[in-house]
Design an enzyme around this catalytic site. Sequence first.
Site, PDB file in Angstrom:
ATOM      1  N   ASP A 181       0.850  -1.192   0.000  1.00  0.00           N
ATOM      2  CA  ASP A 181       0.000   0.000   0.000  1.00  0.00           C
ATOM      3  C   ASP A 181       0.887   1.244   0.000  1.00  0.00           C
ATOM      4  O   ASP A 181       1.892   1.315   0.718  1.00  0.00           O
ATOM      5  CB  ASP A 181      -0.918   0.002   1.235  1.00  0.00           C
ATOM      6  N   ILE A 182       0.522   2.220  -0.801  1.00  0.00           N
ATOM      7  CA  ILE A 182       1.329   3.437  -0.939  1.00  0.00           C
ATOM      8  C   ILE A 182       1.303   4.287   0.335  1.00  0.00           C
ATOM      9  O   ILE A 182       2.207   5.088   0.576  1.00  0.00           O
ATOM     10  CB  ILE A 182       0.829   4.252  -2.160  1.00  0.00           C
ATOM     11  N   ASN A 202     -12.932  -3.213   2.391  1.00  0.00           N
ATOM     12  CA  ASN A 202     -13.895  -2.120   2.451  1.00  0.00           C
ATOM     13  C   ASN A 202     -14.800  -2.206   1.231  1.00  0.00           C
ATOM     14  O   ASN A 202     -14.339  -2.486   0.130  1.00  0.00           O
ATOM     15  CB  ASN A 202     -13.165  -0.773   2.454  1.00  0.00           C
ATOM     16  N   GLU A 247     -12.322   3.310  -1.262  1.00  0.00           N
ATOM     17  CA  GLU A 247     -11.863   4.428  -2.091  1.00  0.00           C
ATOM     18  C   GLU A 247     -11.569   4.003  -3.517  1.00  0.00           C
ATOM     19  O   GLU A 247     -11.823   4.754  -4.458  1.00  0.00           O
ATOM     20  CB  GLU A 247     -10.596   5.043  -1.479  1.00  0.00           C
ATOM     21  N   VAL A 248     -11.008   2.827  -3.672  1.00  0.00           N
ATOM     22  CA  VAL A 248     -10.645   2.356  -5.017  1.00  0.00           C
ATOM     23  C   VAL A 248     -11.642   1.271  -5.434  1.00  0.00           C
ATOM     24  O   VAL A 248     -11.731   0.217  -4.795  1.00  0.00           O
ATOM     25  CB  VAL A 248      -9.206   1.798  -5.039  1.00  0.00           C
ATOM     26  N   HIS A 307     -10.454  -5.412  -3.473  1.00  0.00           N
ATOM     27  CA  HIS A 307      -9.139  -5.664  -2.873  1.00  0.00           C
ATOM     28  C   HIS A 307      -9.274  -5.996  -1.406  1.00  0.00           C
ATOM     29  O   HIS A 307     -10.253  -5.627  -0.756  1.00  0.00           O
ATOM     30  CB  HIS A 307      -8.224  -4.441  -3.046  1.00  0.00           C
ATOM     31  N   HIS A 322      -6.959  -5.767   2.275  1.00  0.00           N
ATOM     32  CA  HIS A 322      -5.788  -5.214   2.952  1.00  0.00           C
ATOM     33  C   HIS A 322      -5.270  -6.280   3.918  1.00  0.00           C
ATOM     34  O   HIS A 322      -6.057  -6.861   4.668  1.00  0.00           O
ATOM     35  CB  HIS A 322      -6.167  -3.994   3.800  1.00  0.00           C
TER      36      HIS A 322
HETATM   37  P1  5GP Z   1      -9.793   1.346   0.136  1.00  0.00           P
HETATM   38  O1  5GP Z   1     -10.057   2.550   0.993  1.00  0.00           O
HETATM   39  O2  5GP Z   1     -10.397   1.475  -1.223  1.00  0.00           O
HETATM   40  O3  5GP Z   1     -10.153   0.045   0.821  1.00  0.00           O
HETATM   41  O4  5GP Z   1      -8.221   1.247  -0.004  1.00  0.00           O
HETATM   42  C1  5GP Z   1      -7.521   1.770  -1.073  1.00  0.00           C
HETATM   43  C2  5GP Z   1      -6.054   1.709  -0.707  1.00  0.00           C
HETATM   44  O5  5GP Z   1      -5.300   1.926  -1.870  1.00  0.00           O
HETATM   45  C3  5GP Z   1      -5.621   2.761   0.323  1.00  0.00           C
HETATM   46  O6  5GP Z   1      -5.087   2.111   1.469  1.00  0.00           O
HETATM   47  C4  5GP Z   1      -4.566   3.580  -0.423  1.00  0.00           C
HETATM   48  O7  5GP Z   1      -3.478   3.954   0.389  1.00  0.00           O
HETATM   49  C5  5GP Z   1      -4.132   2.632  -1.528  1.00  0.00           C
HETATM   50  N1  5GP Z   1      -3.675   3.299  -2.727  1.00  0.00           N
HETATM   51  C6  5GP Z   1      -4.258   4.349  -3.365  1.00  0.00           C
HETATM   52  N2  5GP Z   1      -3.574   4.690  -4.461  1.00  0.00           N
HETATM   53  C7  5GP Z   1      -2.528   3.820  -4.527  1.00  0.00           C
HETATM   54  C8  5GP Z   1      -1.462   3.678  -5.464  1.00  0.00           C
HETATM   55  O8  5GP Z   1      -1.322   4.394  -6.454  1.00  0.00           O
HETATM   56  N3  5GP Z   1      -0.576   2.662  -5.226  1.00  0.00           N
HETATM   57  C9  5GP Z   1      -0.686   1.844  -4.138  1.00  0.00           C
HETATM   58  N4  5GP Z   1       0.251   0.881  -4.002  1.00  0.00           N
HETATM   59  N5  5GP Z   1      -1.692   1.948  -3.254  1.00  0.00           N
HETATM   60  C10 5GP Z   1      -2.598   2.940  -3.437  1.00  0.00           C
END
Ligand code: 5GP
Length: 116
Positions: A32-33, A90, A98-99, A103, A105
Amino acid sequence: MYDENNIFAKILRNEIPCDIIYEDKFNLFFKDINPQAKIHVLGIPKFKCVDFTDFVNNAEEEKIISFFKSIKTVINKLRIQNNGYRIITNSGIDGGQEVPHYHIHILAGEKIGRLR
Ligand code: 5GP
């Protein structure tokens, strides 16, 4: 509907880089970034699916099994099975996704706090 421009779709198309932990035919795991723990790895299936519900409803059984087995492979590879880990998915607005590419974590490497 699947958004072709989401960040994980771009990672899968090699349009943006990621730090790969493990990859196989159906699955990709990368750091994760913005890590929320000492170890924070994301795992995604390599095909278009929006969230957990979409994945379980629409993915072929072989791919669902492969995804969950690959999580176990990554847990072994990260050597976190003894101390433990947390797996989170999530989904949607209340889940804070968010994405919009399904996925999980994997959080580990330290004691992960309570959500509230
Ligand atoms: P969500 O909130 O959708 O469950 O998690 C999305 C995750 O993607 C977040 O933890 C965020 O830090 C990670 N993320 C967003 N953009 C990038 C990216 O460009 N590269 C990587 N490796 N992780 C990302």
